[in-house]
Design an enzyme around this catalytic site. Sequence first.
Site, PDB file in Angstrom:
ATOM      1  CD  GLN A   1     -34.892  -0.221 -35.030  1.00  0.00           C
ATOM      2  OE1 GLN A   1     -35.148   0.815 -34.434  1.00  0.00           O
ATOM      3  NE2 GLN A   1     -33.687  -0.736 -35.058  1.00  0.00           N
ATOM      4  CG  HIS A   2     -36.196  -4.702 -32.123  1.00  0.00           C
ATOM      5  ND1 HIS A   2     -34.837  -4.479 -32.212  1.00  0.00           N
ATOM      6  CD2 HIS A   2     -36.717  -3.581 -31.555  1.00  0.00           C
ATOM      7  CE1 HIS A   2     -34.547  -3.292 -31.717  1.00  0.00           C
ATOM      8  NE2 HIS A   2     -35.660  -2.721 -31.313  1.00  0.00           N
TER       9      HIS A   2
ATOM     10  CG  ASP B   1     -39.320   1.943 -36.119  1.00  0.00           C
ATOM     11  OD1 ASP B   1     -38.163   1.851 -35.652  1.00  0.00           O
ATOM     12  OD2 ASP B   1     -40.317   1.492 -35.527  1.00  0.00           O
TER      13      ASP B   1
END
Length: 487
Positions: free
Chosen positions: A71-72, A245
Amino acid sequence: MPLVAGVDSSTQSCKVVVRDAETGALVRFGSAPHPAGTEVHPDAWWEALTAAITAAGGIEDVAAISVGGQQHGMVCLDADGEVVRPALLWNDTRSAAAAAALIKEAGAGETAAGDSAAGARWWAETTGTVPVASITATKLRWLAENEPEKAARTAAVCLPHDWLMWRLGGYGPRSEGFDPGLSALATDRSDASGTGYFSPITGEYLPEVLERTLGHVPVLPRVLGPLEAAGKTPGGAIIAPGAGDNAGAGLGVGASVGDVVVSIGTSGTVFAVADRPTSDATGLVAGFADATGHYLPLACTLNASRVLDATAVLLGVTLPELTALALSAPIGADGLTLVPYFEGERTPNLPDATGSLHGITLRNYTPANLARAAVEGIVCSLADGLAALTSLGVAAERVILVGGAARSEAIQQAIAGIFGLPVLVPEPGEYVADGAARQAAGVLLGAFPQWENSGTTTIDDGGSAAHEAVLVRYRAATATVYPKGLQ
């Protein structure tokens, strides 16, 4: 027998599972490494994905594919589909100052200079998450302030799993002969909810956040429903919406509303599937969305398996021997309590904290008690994460225990006793890739399949009253050293 593929494009590697869409039976598997670092060119992910697919026997016979990803991460593309700069990953902390500034600015209505407490409330209520350096929006702010020419060149912003799906669909940079097709970018709620410029409550992007970070509103990926196709590969396989995830792992272990997934790896995570969004102005709980249409409130601890590793080295034993030592000691380690903040802590938010050992006597200072105290300290720390979730009204009925330390009988016993909940321990697996495969099967079949999840439920916690006393003593020890605790 239709086949589906699930991808886990994590920080360290790319893994691909090929499974039977109806039964979930594993047919093939492949993997390839990713380069180390907190800044990576997305081409490295594509090379790893193609290598992992090859190692898994290809996807020519696969009817649908889904990508779960870290992520991110910030992926910026120009109008020709070229990557503007290497992606900044979730673990790149250079945007910490940007995060603090964004929080303060959001509270500008309270005081001329901005109020951090008011700003934190705005972020929690609007996006579900108070910004920290990992969040994508903070990285865009860093880009605008430090590389303004690249920020101005950015025509589209997406996440790692979005970019890989886009490439699987046959899109790419114009210079390499691809159709840039920026409008074909797609994502899902779970990954979008970790950007800081999307509201999991309304299901819409927040253009005002993008104006305050990047300086303009770029093309953003379409946010797909849980079983909505993003498109097809050139070979005709359906591309599912994918997931972040943690949401992918939740799918992989079959978590549903009321389940709390506890993952014990280098760090610890405690997340739940919830039927309503959460808002936590303290920043301890991130109010993400999941991959099924529900929500995924999540708390993270910094100290988990590395504490076990360090204790094993100190005692000169292997990890299995450490588990045996811990089980040979009584619950509560004869009064020995370890506060495991070896590398600071996230829950509670004490970045400069250190670990400490309490209640030492000549009688209890033994290898067995120290091993037990290490296990109980980690689990009590995770219990603080659970407390942060339940304080927001999140239901907790069962624990699904995963991660590298999940096979430890000492960990299992302590989780069951200290959490006071039944514990399911699935067989070790590629949970994120498996969740992606299950999503791909859902898109193909029209509903998520009910694949069997093997595991064992820990019923005997070794004495719940004794474990309750362990948590009371642990919290007393943390309050002694860090009086503000979870506040």
